[in-house]
Design an enzyme around this catalytic site. Structure first.
Site, short mmCIF file in Angstrom:
data_model
loop_
_atom_site.label_atom_id
_atom_site.label_comp_id
_atom_site.label_asym_id
_atom_site.label_seq_id
_atom_site.Cartn_x
_atom_site.Cartn_y
_atom_site.Cartn_z
CG HIS B 496 -1.92 -1.07 1.29
ND1 HIS B 496 -3.17 -1.07 2.28
CD2 HIS B 496 -2.08 -2.24 0.37
CE1 HIS B 496 -3.59 -2.28 1.95
NE2 HIS B 496 -3.21 -2.83 0.82
CD GLU B 497 4.73 -0.28 0.21
OE1 GLU B 497 4.41 -0.76 -0.64
OE2 GLU B 497 5.11 -0.82 1.45
#
Lengths: 185, 569
Positions: B496-497
């Site tokens: 989820h960067e």
């Protein structure tokens, strides 16, 4: 005495196989009545994996296994396979804690972690990989395998996945036809 | 030697690139879509094999081999290498994702102004670049609708045109209609949790997912096999872009897909005022130049940042700034008797509460702003991960011996009696969290790898502890015998960067305008989570895809006669 045909080694030497099998027996112990990693054939899984997918780890295994016997000799003047269960456990615990001497590359905790990971893979993988033989790993923990479908009743409170039969594997999947997206992708 | 010029070249063919490829090719533009990985079809991978797909992570393999990522918590600490969990290939990580598809809350678009209005300017931690998004929920809502329809989302609406709906999320922004499909059957853990959540005064609802719950546009309904996160769906029920929108683009006749190629540079004209296309290494190892009128950069956050920096497209110095991620403050619970059937149904089939997300609760005196969704976890657990191996490994209780008979007995007892909760706590955009090119480490073809400087600060640590406290109370009420807590910091390995290619309204403080168009090279667009100026407590895919539809809509408009993009054709 020759090994049974289904235990034909494709990577390990016989002494290395015996050593890895002994380690399997301590990491996840078992007996015919209450199977563990040896009964699952985790050592055979590792033998096949090192001949294939994990080929880049061969050197680490050779060096690590040599170091285990050297450390066993330094502590108890015997090879690992000749030690009592308690002595074997203490060697493994020393490796895990990093206090076992003589390990350079791989370091003792790293090699312990690799072994334990591979033993768990071999105990709980699909039997197509030569481990989890007779589904003993999946039966041990109550995993119902490669089930292609579950139903509302399976998710209800009170249902128990360990009672679901038959346990399915990749081999069973090959017998089945599945739907796919109509667009062909 | 350069290839024939096309209208659009797309770099990376996952969530964002998949939507772009479909939208622009069906608009009559000649599109070439490039991706590092394979173009697989459902029938190629119809296999429920944990070792292959999850433990060994075959879909992630090309990225793991090519692209090391280096991480350090701060500038004083040496970097270490991190695993790379995103997949490359046509469909990208939408092939193996968990499929949760949330809309941002209206509040999430106004994190700066609403937090200041409610708690005062002193509530915004020093060293953050907190801002409002350059568009509102109302602006993006029609494009969320488009994702619901075209990707195919299942769920229960909580707010239709301002009317709160029983059984849905009462905190969500108004949507124009119900989801196209009903929610997934709920996991055993969710069935155990729901009455407890209600008794505690919360508002539980089934989380939205791109898994088809009925046959949808030729896509089969989910069979609840439970091999979901990390797996290419064996029957194609997941709303992966390679089975949903990309086939529509391909059938337009205007979309050519080139898998197994690696883009190495975004090219500029001699004046540096526009992009002329991209250079890539093809499947045979030869370097190729693909000229295009428009370039869409739609790889993962990491590669989007790296390609911009490596191509020297960073005049205002903003590329890489305000990198953000989620923290996963897991709490695992273990029943003595109750069986939770963790291997039954997908991870996405879970109950959630939004009572502690965004500004849905009063933060006065808590010492932090923002929050996250809190979800039960049940389903999607296979045997090897249950034994603690792999990227989604589940731990045994703390008092379990590390190996041997006691360890085995714990596995026997707890593998099928686990009940967990997770929140997704977003980091704020900090000045100290950024990405640049590693000055030392290079990849296999000599390109510098990405270096991430990223840490959690007081706001996230307090928020994570708060969430774990809520989760512990819930699990205790559910009757678990033991609990174990994850750490309050999650390194950037969540998939989820986001951030680093910020969109905004000020060309000196952002990389892109609100239509995801580069301020520096106006015929370059960047799509993906990298563009987020602030983060929110939900999985990001739905917003990534909605922004892709939003940007594509702008491109289509500006390519009409008299539009601002016609000069590049």
């Amino acid at each position: 005495m020759p090994l049974p045909k289904d235990e034909t080694l494709i990577f390990f030497s016989k002494p290395d196989n015996a050593l890895v099998k002994a380690i399997c027996g301590r990491l996840i112990p078992g007996s015919p009545e209450d199977p563990g990693a040896v009964e699952a054939g985790a050592h055979q899984y590792i033998d096949h994996a090192l001949a294939g997918y994990y080929h880049s780890q061969r050197t680490a295994y050779r060096r690590g296994l040599t170091a285990i016997n050297a450390y066993s000799q330094s502590q108890y003047q015997k090879e690992f396979v000749e030690l009592s269960n308690d002595q074997q456990d203490s060697v493994l615990t020393d490796m895990q804690k990093g206090t076992a001497t003589g390990f350079e590359s791989p370091k003792a905790p790293d090699f312990f972690n690799t072994l334990f990971q591979h033993v768990r893979e071999g105990t709980f993988c699909d039997p197509a990989y030569h481990g989890n033989q007779n589904l003993v790993g999946w039966k041990m923990i109550g995993f119902d395998g490669a089930q292609v479908a579950h139903f509302d009743s399976h998710m209800q409170v009170g249902a128990d996945q360990s009672e679901r039969t038959p346990i399915l594997t990749l081999a069973d999947m090959e017998e089945l036809n599945f739907p796919a997206p109509e667009n062909g992708y | 030697m350069s290839l024939p010029k096309v209208d659009v070249v797309i770099v990376g063919c996952g969530a964002a690139g998949g939507v772009m490829a479909k939208e622009l090719s069906t608009n009559g533009m000649k599109v070439v879509a490039l991706d590092r990985g394979d173009f697989l079809r459902t029938r190629d991978v119809a296999q429920l094999d944990e070792l292959r797909w999850q433990t060994r992570g075959e879909l992630q393999e090309p990225m793991i081999k090519d692209t090391q990522v280096r991480w350090r918590p701060d500038e004083k600490t040496d970097t270490i290498g991190l695993p790379f969990l995103m997949a490359s290939g046509i469909g990208g990580s939408t092939r193996h994702y968990t499929t949760q598809h949330w809309r941002m809350l209206p509040h999430h678009f106004k994190q700066y102004s609403e937090n200041v209005a409610r708690y005062g300017a002193s509530a915004i931690p020093v060293g953050t670049g907190l801002v409002d998004w350059p568009m509102t929920y109302e602006d993006l809502a029609p494009f969320y609708d488009k994702v619901d329809e075209e990707i195919g989302i299942s769920g229960k609406a909580g707010n239709i045109n301002g009317t709160i709906q029983a059984g849905g999320n009462p905190f969500e922004g108004p949507r124009s209609k119900e989801y196209p499909m009903p929610p997934l059957l709920q996991s055993t853990v969710s069935r155990l949790a729901k009455p407890v959540l209600e008794s505690l005064g919360y508002n539980p609802f089934p989380g939205p997912s791109s898994i088809a719950t009925e046959n949808y546009k030729g896509r089969p309904a989910c069979t609840y096999c439970s091999f979901c996160t990390s797996y290419y769906c064996f029957i194609g029920s997941k709303g992966s872009t390679n089975v949903t929108v990309l086939p529509v683009g391909i059938s337009s006749g205007n979309l050519e897909i080139r898998p197994n190629v690696r883009v190495i540079k975004i090219n500029k004209d001699s004046g540096g005022g526009e992009t002329t296309g991209v250079s890539y290494i093809d499947a045979t190892g030869k370097e190729q130049e693909q000229p295009a009128s428009l370039v869409i950069l739609s790889s993962y956050t990491y590669e989007n940042i790296r390609l911009l920096l490596y191509s020297d497209i960073n005049k205002n110095g903003m590329v890489g700034k305000y990198f953000m991620d989620h923290h996963y403050p897991f709490v695992w619970g273990y029943f003595d008797d109750t069986v939770t059937n963790p291997s039954t149904g997908p991870w996405a089939a879970n109950v959630a509460i939004d009572n502690f997300n965004g500004d849905n609760f009063d933060h006065t005196g808590l010492g932090f702003i923002e929050g996250g969704v809190l979800e039960a976890l049940g389903g999607d657990l296979q045997a090897i991960a249950g034994a603690g191996v792999g990227s989604w490994a589940v731990p045994m209780p703390d008092d379990t011996p590390s190996f041997g008979e006691g360890y085995k007995q714990a596995l026997k007892k707890y593998f099928r009696r686990i009940a967990s909760f997770i929140s997704q706590v977003p980091s704020l955009p900090y000045d100290a969290n950024y990405c640049d090119l590693d000055p030392v480490v290079k990849d296999q073809i000599g390109m510098p790898v990405l270096r991430i400087t990223y840490n959690a600060y007081e706001n996230e640590i307090k928020a994570c502890a708060f969430m774990q406290n809520k989760a512990e109370n819930i699990l205790k009420e559910m009757g678990v015998a033991k609990m174990k807590k994850a750490g309050l910091f999650t390194p950037p390995t969540t998939t989820h960067e986001v951030g680093g290619v910020r969109m905004g309204t000020d060309p000196t403080k952002s990389v892109l305008n609100k239509y995801l168009q580069s301020w520096e090279l106006p015929n370059l667009f960047v799509v993906g989570g990298a563009v987020f100026p602030t983060y929110f407590g939900y999985n990001p895919t739905h917003t990534i895809e909605a922004l892709a539809y939003w940007s594509a809509d702008y491109i289509k408009t500006q390519c009409k006669p008299g539009g601002s993009l016609t000069q590049y054709f």
